[in-house]
Structure formats: structure tokens, C-alpha cells
Design a protein around this motif. Structure first.
Motif, PDB file in Angstrom:
ATOM      1  N   ASP A  59      94.384  24.732  33.734  1.00  0.00           N
ATOM      2  CA  ASP A  59      95.276  24.101  32.771  1.00  0.00           C
ATOM      3  C   ASP A  59      94.503  23.045  31.996  1.00  0.00           C
ATOM      4  OD1 ASP A  59      97.493  25.608  33.588  1.00  0.00           O
ATOM      5  OD2 ASP A  59      97.886  24.218  35.252  1.00  0.00           O
ATOM      6  N   ILE A  60      94.738  22.993  30.697  1.00  0.00           N
ATOM      7  CA  ILE A  60      94.014  22.079  29.833  1.00  0.00           C
ATOM      8  C   ILE A  60      94.795  20.772  29.698  1.00  0.00           C
ATOM      9  CG2 ILE A  60      93.025  21.720  27.559  1.00  0.00           C
ATOM     10  CD1 ILE A  60      91.646  23.852  29.223  1.00  0.00           C
ATOM     11  N   ASP A  61      94.160  19.678  30.067  1.00  0.00           N
ATOM     12  CA  ASP A  61      94.750  18.358  29.900  1.00  0.00           C
ATOM     13  C   ASP A  61      93.634  17.391  29.509  1.00  0.00           C
ATOM     14  OD1 ASP A  61      93.339  17.944  32.249  1.00  0.00           O
ATOM     15  OD2 ASP A  61      95.120  18.104  33.530  1.00  0.00           O
ATOM     16  N   GLU A  62      93.956  16.115  29.443  1.00  0.00           N
ATOM     17  CA  GLU A  62      92.955  15.123  29.035  1.00  0.00           C
ATOM     18  C   GLU A  62      91.791  15.061  30.008  1.00  0.00           C
ATOM     19  OE1 GLU A  62      92.674  13.353  26.310  1.00  0.00           O
ATOM     20  OE2 GLU A  62      94.435  14.315  25.462  1.00  0.00           O
ATOM     21  N   ASN A  63      92.066  15.259  31.292  1.00  0.00           N
ATOM     22  CA  ASN A  63      90.989  15.212  32.286  1.00  0.00           C
ATOM     23  C   ASN A  63      90.036  16.390  32.115  1.00  0.00           C
ATOM     24  OD1 ASN A  63      92.023  12.869  33.478  1.00  0.00           O
ATOM     25  ND2 ASN A  63      93.395  14.052  34.814  1.00  0.00           N
ATOM     26  N   THR A  64      90.588  17.547  31.725  1.00  0.00           N
ATOM     27  CA  THR A  64      89.751  18.726  31.542  1.00  0.00           C
ATOM     28  C   THR A  64      88.926  18.621  30.272  1.00  0.00           C
ATOM     29  OG1 THR A  64      91.440  20.065  32.643  1.00  0.00           O
ATOM     30  CG2 THR A  64      89.742  21.238  31.414  1.00  0.00           C
ATOM     31  N   ILE A  65      89.556  18.155  29.199  1.00  0.00           N
ATOM     32  CA  ILE A  65      88.876  18.080  27.912  1.00  0.00           C
ATOM     33  C   ILE A  65      87.811  16.993  27.918  1.00  0.00           C
ATOM     34  CG2 ILE A  65      89.167  17.607  25.458  1.00  0.00           C
ATOM     35  CD1 ILE A  65      91.931  18.799  25.626  1.00  0.00           C
ATOM     36  N   GLU A 117      97.025  25.371  25.899  1.00  0.00           N
ATOM     37  CA  GLU A 117      97.812  25.136  27.105  1.00  0.00           C
ATOM     38  C   GLU A 117      97.016  25.437  28.362  1.00  0.00           C
ATOM     39  OE1 GLU A 117     101.170  23.883  29.127  1.00  0.00           O
ATOM     40  OE2 GLU A 117     101.019  24.011  26.949  1.00  0.00           O
ATOM     41  N   SER A 118      96.354  26.605  28.391  1.00  0.00           N
ATOM     42  CA  SER A 118      95.595  27.009  29.577  1.00  0.00           C
ATOM     43  C   SER A 118      94.543  28.036  29.186  1.00  0.00           C
ATOM     44  CB  SER A 118      96.523  27.595  30.648  1.00  0.00           C
ATOM     45  OG  SER A 118      97.112  28.805  30.180  1.00  0.00           O
ATOM     46  N   ILE A 119      93.569  28.214  30.085  1.00  0.00           N
ATOM     47  CA  ILE A 119      92.509  29.204  29.909  1.00  0.00           C
ATOM     48  C   ILE A 119      92.401  30.016  31.184  1.00  0.00           C
ATOM     49  CG2 ILE A 119      90.050  29.570  29.528  1.00  0.00           C
ATOM     50  CD1 ILE A 119      89.955  27.046  27.938  1.00  0.00           C
ATOM     51  N   THR A 120      92.388  31.314  31.028  1.00  0.00           N
ATOM     52  CA  THR A 120      92.242  32.227  32.155  1.00  0.00           C
ATOM     53  C   THR A 120      90.978  33.044  31.972  1.00  0.00           C
ATOM     54  OG1 THR A 120      94.647  32.401  32.395  1.00  0.00           O
ATOM     55  CG2 THR A 120      93.318  34.083  33.482  1.00  0.00           C
ATOM     56  N   VAL A 121      90.150  33.100  32.994  1.00  0.00           N
ATOM     57  CA  VAL A 121      88.894  33.846  32.943  1.00  0.00           C
ATOM     58  C   VAL A 121      89.013  35.058  33.859  1.00  0.00           C
ATOM     59  CG1 VAL A 121      86.411  33.775  33.358  1.00  0.00           C
ATOM     60  CG2 VAL A 121      87.573  31.772  32.437  1.00  0.00           C
ATOM     61  N   LEU A 122      88.792  36.231  33.279  1.00  0.00           N
ATOM     62  CA  LEU A 122      88.822  37.483  34.034  1.00  0.00           C
ATOM     63  C   LEU A 122      87.398  37.943  34.282  1.00  0.00           C
ATOM     64  CD1 LEU A 122      91.622  39.443  32.117  1.00  0.00           C
ATOM     65  CD2 LEU A 122      91.862  37.758  33.938  1.00  0.00           C
ATOM     66  N   LYS A 123      87.110  38.332  35.515  1.00  0.00           N
ATOM     67  CA  LYS A 123      85.768  38.746  35.891  1.00  0.00           C
ATOM     68  C   LYS A 123      85.820  40.149  36.486  1.00  0.00           C
ATOM     69  CE  LYS A 123      85.504  33.989  37.548  1.00  0.00           C
ATOM     70  NZ  LYS A 123      85.295  33.140  38.727  1.00  0.00           N
ATOM     71  N   ASP A 124      84.695  40.842  36.412  1.00  0.00           N
ATOM     72  CA  ASP A 124      84.536  42.140  37.051  1.00  0.00           C
ATOM     73  C   ASP A 124      85.629  43.112  36.638  1.00  0.00           C
ATOM     74  OD1 ASP A 124      82.382  40.959  38.223  1.00  0.00           O
ATOM     75  OD2 ASP A 124      83.357  40.559  40.127  1.00  0.00           O
ATOM     76  N   ALA A 125      86.207  43.813  37.607  1.00  0.00           N
ATOM     77  CA  ALA A 125      87.196  44.856  37.336  1.00  0.00           C
ATOM     78  C   ALA A 125      88.464  44.303  36.716  1.00  0.00           C
ATOM     79  CB  ALA A 125      87.535  45.598  38.628  1.00  0.00           C
ATOM     80  N   ALA A 126      88.755  43.041  36.965  1.00  0.00           N
ATOM     81  CA  ALA A 126      89.957  42.446  36.372  1.00  0.00           C
ATOM     82  C   ALA A 126      89.877  42.465  34.859  1.00  0.00           C
ATOM     83  CB  ALA A 126      90.118  41.014  36.871  1.00  0.00           C
ATOM     84  N   ALA A 127      88.677  42.348  34.300  1.00  0.00           N
ATOM     85  CA  ALA A 127      88.520  42.345  32.848  1.00  0.00           C
ATOM     86  C   ALA A 127      88.566  43.754  32.275  1.00  0.00           C
ATOM     87  CB  ALA A 127      87.205  41.666  32.478  1.00  0.00           C
ATOM     88  N   THR A 128      87.757  44.668  32.833  1.00  0.00           N
ATOM     89  CA  THR A 128      87.677  46.009  32.276  1.00  0.00           C
ATOM     90  C   THR A 128      88.956  46.805  32.499  1.00  0.00           C
ATOM     91  OG1 THR A 128      86.607  46.739  34.320  1.00  0.00           O
ATOM     92  CG2 THR A 128      85.181  46.100  32.503  1.00  0.00           C
ATOM     93  N   ALA A 129      89.701  46.491  33.549  1.00  0.00           N
ATOM     94  CA  ALA A 129      90.941  47.219  33.810  1.00  0.00           C
ATOM     95  C   ALA A 129      91.979  46.967  32.735  1.00  0.00           C
ATOM     96  CB  ALA A 129      91.492  46.822  35.180  1.00  0.00           C
ATOM     97  N   ILE A 130      91.905  45.828  32.077  1.00  0.00           N
ATOM     98  CA  ILE A 130      92.912  45.473  31.075  1.00  0.00           C
ATOM     99  C   ILE A 130      92.399  45.696  29.662  1.00  0.00           C
ATOM    100  CG2 ILE A 130      94.356  43.593  30.199  1.00  0.00           C
ATOM    101  CD1 ILE A 130      94.230  42.336  32.973  1.00  0.00           C
ATOM    102  N   TYR A 131      91.137  45.303  29.386  1.00  0.00           N
ATOM    103  CA  TYR A 131      90.634  45.329  28.012  1.00  0.00           C
ATOM    104  C   TYR A 131      89.549  46.378  27.779  1.00  0.00           C
ATOM    105  CZ  TYR A 131      93.172  40.956  27.448  1.00  0.00           C
ATOM    106  OH  TYR A 131      94.154  40.011  27.394  1.00  0.00           O
ATOM    107  N   GLY A 132      89.209  47.174  28.774  1.00  0.00           N
ATOM    108  CA  GLY A 132      88.267  48.249  28.576  1.00  0.00           C
ATOM    109  C   GLY A 132      86.818  47.779  28.520  1.00  0.00           C
ATOM    110  N   THR A 133      85.962  48.607  27.876  1.00  0.00           N
ATOM    111  CA  THR A 133      84.524  48.343  27.876  1.00  0.00           C
ATOM    112  C   THR A 133      84.165  47.080  27.093  1.00  0.00           C
ATOM    113  OG1 THR A 133      84.279  49.806  25.952  1.00  0.00           O
ATOM    114  CG2 THR A 133      83.965  50.772  28.137  1.00  0.00           C
ATOM    115  N   ARG A 134      85.005  46.654  26.179  1.00  0.00           N
ATOM    116  CA  ARG A 134      84.709  45.424  25.450  1.00  0.00           C
ATOM    117  C   ARG A 134      84.653  44.224  26.384  1.00  0.00           C
ATOM    118  NH1 ARG A 134      88.642  44.583  20.495  1.00  0.00           N
ATOM    119  NH2 ARG A 134      87.204  42.822  20.238  1.00  0.00           N
ATOM    120  N   ALA A 135      85.255  44.375  27.552  1.00  0.00           N
ATOM    121  CA  ALA A 135      85.327  43.272  28.503  1.00  0.00           C
ATOM    122  C   ALA A 135      84.279  43.385  29.597  1.00  0.00           C
ATOM    123  CB  ALA A 135      86.715  43.214  29.110  1.00  0.00           C
ATOM    124  N   ALA A 136      83.217  44.154  29.350  1.00  0.00           N
ATOM    125  CA  ALA A 136      82.193  44.342  30.378  1.00  0.00           C
ATOM    126  C   ALA A 136      81.529  43.029  30.776  1.00  0.00           C
ATOM    127  CB  ALA A 136      81.143  45.331  29.884  1.00  0.00           C
TER     128      ALA A 136
END
Length: 398
Positions: free
Chosen positions: A9-15, A101-120
Motif C-alpha cells: 500500500d502506498i502512503d507517506e512512509n512508502t513514498i 493507492e497500491s502496487i502489486t507485483v506478480l512474479k513467475d507463473a502468477a504473471a504469465t498465467a494472467i498476462y501471457g508472454t508479455r509478462a515473462a
């Protein structure tokens, strides 16, 4: 799958004091490395998720804003990075961290399963702020950050006295490489006493020549102090949000001014965000978003040998070299050029004052989405995105 997903979650402490959203990711997520591509204000970070995945293709992750993939987020190639006049910025540089508001990072199979090869190379999903039902809320924030100029005291560079002694010692030996370089050699050559010094040493020189050489010892130009500066960067953000039973809205305006530690190098950014959502019924909703930004980078042209690079020049220039004479005219450095037969007249401040390099980028992103819910477990969602980035570059050299 959940082990390959990280959300912050993005807040003042994160930024903190960062100006770009990619800078806020540094040190926040396990397996994600963020390295500065250059020292230019607003320069993008080189982000790698779980290491390098390709030798020839792109290695940059896919950026997704409110469900729509972004274009123009790849960093320049190695050949492009060799061009030190390239004030490259990716399209995400136009995003204001205060609107996220927030940032989510997808790694490995979590990325390619949703967005395909562009998410390699992984996916970084940005969710921006939305209006909420209730009374209008007005938010204003400002941030002022201070950046001290670099400190090179630990390099233990030679003083003018030590440099003069070094030149005298070298001239008294059989080492002849670049012996015509340096102020000591020029003083002796102008007086026709170079061979006299080589055979007879310091005592063989007349008092007038000794006085000229000793005058160099008292100059001690602090190149780090005059080539760099302490800077203050400022940021202002204003947002208005709210809504009723049927519609919500979110509007924000942001301004950022970031100065570099090198005089004449800076970046500023204007941001405007307009978002609204309308609920036609409990089963049908429509949303629209517009992200508009304008960025301007100012710098100066650099030379092929990198002499105008203040980091390089402050460590190579002689401590007895002065940039200006008593009348304010340029004093030229003929020693910075490495070749023995070259008397290139160079003054770093003349190069700065007579060149200019400006890059202006205007970015527009428009998103439209619609949700239609048939049952509690079945929903149809459609999204349409439009992205435009226009860059204008202007260079000048007198």
C-alpha cells in the motif's frame, strides 16, 4: 500462486522523498532489484524481478495501470545508454505517486498465467485512487527534500602543493611521457630552462622561475565545490474526491520541481488526474479515467570524451587550475586532453554556458471500463485504453 504475489500500500512512509513511483519500489519487495540508470533527475530505474530472464530480449517488467498494460516502459538499449545526452524517461515517469493507492507485483507463473508472454519478466500492477461515497474531501500535501552535493574528501586527491611536487619529481627522472603537460613544465619550457632543471635540479633555477612555480602551490581550486551544488526539490499535490449513491469522482493536480546537484540540470512535472464512476444499477457500472502529464528536463550538451561530466572532471582537473582569471574571463585547461600532442583549450564552464539540451514530454492516458454482473459468481468486464506520449527535444551549441 500467492507466494509469487506481493502487494504494498502506498502512503507517506512508502513514498518518502522519492519523486517517481519506480523509486518507491526500491527495497520494498523481495526478489525485486531497482538500480538507477543515471543521475539525471527523473531518470527511470532499471527494475529486475527475480534476476535476468533474457540475454537478447527486453528484461523490463510489464507495467499495468488500473488493469490496462502500458507501452513505452522499456529502458533504452545498451547502445542508447552510451549516449550521455539521452534524457530518456519511461511513460510511468508521468505518474504522480500521490495518486496511487497500491502496487502489486506478480512474479513467475502468477504473471504469465494472467498476462501471457508479455509478462515473462514479471508484472507491476498499479491501482490508482478512486472517489468514495460521501462528502467532498479536499487533500493538500507538500514535500521539500534536500540533497547535499557529493563529498569526495575520501578520495584523498592531491593538493596543489603535492601536485607541483609530483610534476617536479617526474621531470627530474627519465620518464618522458607527457612531460610537456602540466603548468610546471610549461613554466620551465617558456623560460628555456627545462634541460637546466633536469640536470641541475631546483637550485639551478633563477628566483623568478621558482616564484612562478611556487605561486601554483597556493591556488588549490576546490573543483567539487564549484562544479556541484546543494539542492532543494519541491512537490505540491491537491486532490478533491467524493460521490453519492450513483456516482463518485476523484480529481487531483500535482506539481514537482527536482533540481540536480549539477547546476543547470533539472526536471519539473505537472500532473492532472480526472476519474469518475457511475452506477446505472446494482449489476451495471461504468468508469472513466484521464491521466495527463507534462514533463520537462533541462541539461547541457556533453562532449564525446566526457570532460564536461563534473564527476569525471572534478577528479582529473589540476588543483592549481583556475576556471576564471581576475577579470572574469575563461582560463583554459590544456592538460585534460590525454594526448601528448594536443593543446585542446577546454573550460568546463564555457561548455556549460554555451550549450543547452531540453526535452519536453506530454503524456495522455485515457481508460474506460464497464462491469456487468449476471450472478454472484459470474461477471463480465471490458476495458479500453488509449495512450499517447509526445516528446520534443531541442539542443543548442554556440
Amino acid at each position: 500462486l500467492t507466494a509469487s504475489i506481493t502487494k504494498i500500500d502506498i502512503d507517506e512512509n512508502t513514498i518518502g522523498s522519492v519523486m517517481n513511483i519506480d523509486q518507491a519500489l526500491a527495497g520494498q519487495i523481495a526478489g525485486l532489484s531497482a538500480v538507477q540508470s543515471s543521475g539525471t533527475p527523473g531518470a527511470p530505474l532499471k527494475i529486475r524481478i527475480r534476476g535476468t530472464s533474457s540475454l537478447q530480449g527486453t528484461q523490463d517488467p510489464l507495467w499495468v495501470i488500473d488493469g490496462v498494460p502500458m507501452n513505452g516502459t522499456d529502458l533504452p538499449s545498451t547502445d542508447e545508454l552510451k549516449d550521455i545526452d539521452n534524457l530518456y524517461q519511461s511513460s510511468i515517469a508521468g505518474l504522480n505517486p500521490a495518486d496511487i493507492e497500491s502496487i502489486t507485483v506478480l512474479k513467475d507463473a502468477a504473471a504469465t498465467a494472467i498476462y501471457g508472454t508479455r509478462a515473462a519478466n514479471g508484472v507491476i500492477i498499479i491501482t490508482t485512487k478512486n472517489g468514495k461515497q460521501g462528502k467532498p474531501e479536499v487533500s493538500f500535501s507538500t514535500r521539500l527534500s534536500y540533497s547535499p552535493k557529493p563529498d569526495i574528501d575520501r578520495l584523498n586527491l592531491l593538493t596543489a602543493d603535492e601536485k607541483v611536487n609530483l610534476e617536479l619529481d617526474l621531470l627530474s627522472t627519465d620518464f618522458t611521457y607527457r612531460e610537456n603537460k602540466g603548468a610546471v613544465s610549461r613554466i620551465l619550457a617558456a623560460a628555456g630552462l627545462l634541460d637546466t632543471y633536469k640536470t641541475g635540479g631546483w637550485t639551478a633555477l633563477p628566483a623568478s622561475v621558482q616564484s612562478q612555480i611556487n605561486a601554483l602551490r597556493g591556488i588549490n581550486t576546490d573543483w567539487n565545490n564549484i562544479l556541484f551544488r546543494d539542492t532543494f526539490s519541491q512537490e505540491y499535490n491537491l486532490s478533491v474526491s467524493g460521490g453519492g449513491d450513483k456516482a463518485t469522482y476523484y480529481t487531483s493536480f500535482g506539481y514537482q520541481d527536482e533540481s540536480g546537484n549539477v547546476p543547470g540540470v533539472s526536471m519539473n512535472r505537472f500532473n492532472l488526474v480526472l476519474k469518475t464512476r457511475y452506477r446505472f444499477s446494482n449489476s451495471f457500472k461504468v468508469g472513466a479515467s484521464v491521466f495527463l502529464n507534462r514533463r520537462k528536463n533541462d541539461s547541457y550538451l556533453t562532449d564525446n570524451d566526457g570532460f564536461t561530466n563534473p564527476v569525471y572532471y572534478s577528479r582529473r582537473a589540476n588543483p592549481y587550475q583556475r576556471p576564471y582569471d581576475d577579470n572574469g574571463d575563461y582560463i583554459y585547461d590544456t592538460d585534460i586532453q590525454g594526448r601528448e600532442d594536443s593543446d585542446l583549450k577546454f573550460n568546463v564552464f564555457e561548455e556549460r554556458n554555451n550549450t543547452d539540451y531540453t526535452q519536453e514530454t506530454t503524456g495522455l492516458t485515457a481508460l474506460i471500463d464497464a462491469d456487468l454482473r449476471f450472478t454472484d459468481w459470474l461477471k463480465a468486464t471490458t476495458q479500453l485504453g488509449f495512450q499517447l506520449d509526445h516528446t520534443k527535444t531541442q539542443s543548442f551549441a554556440a
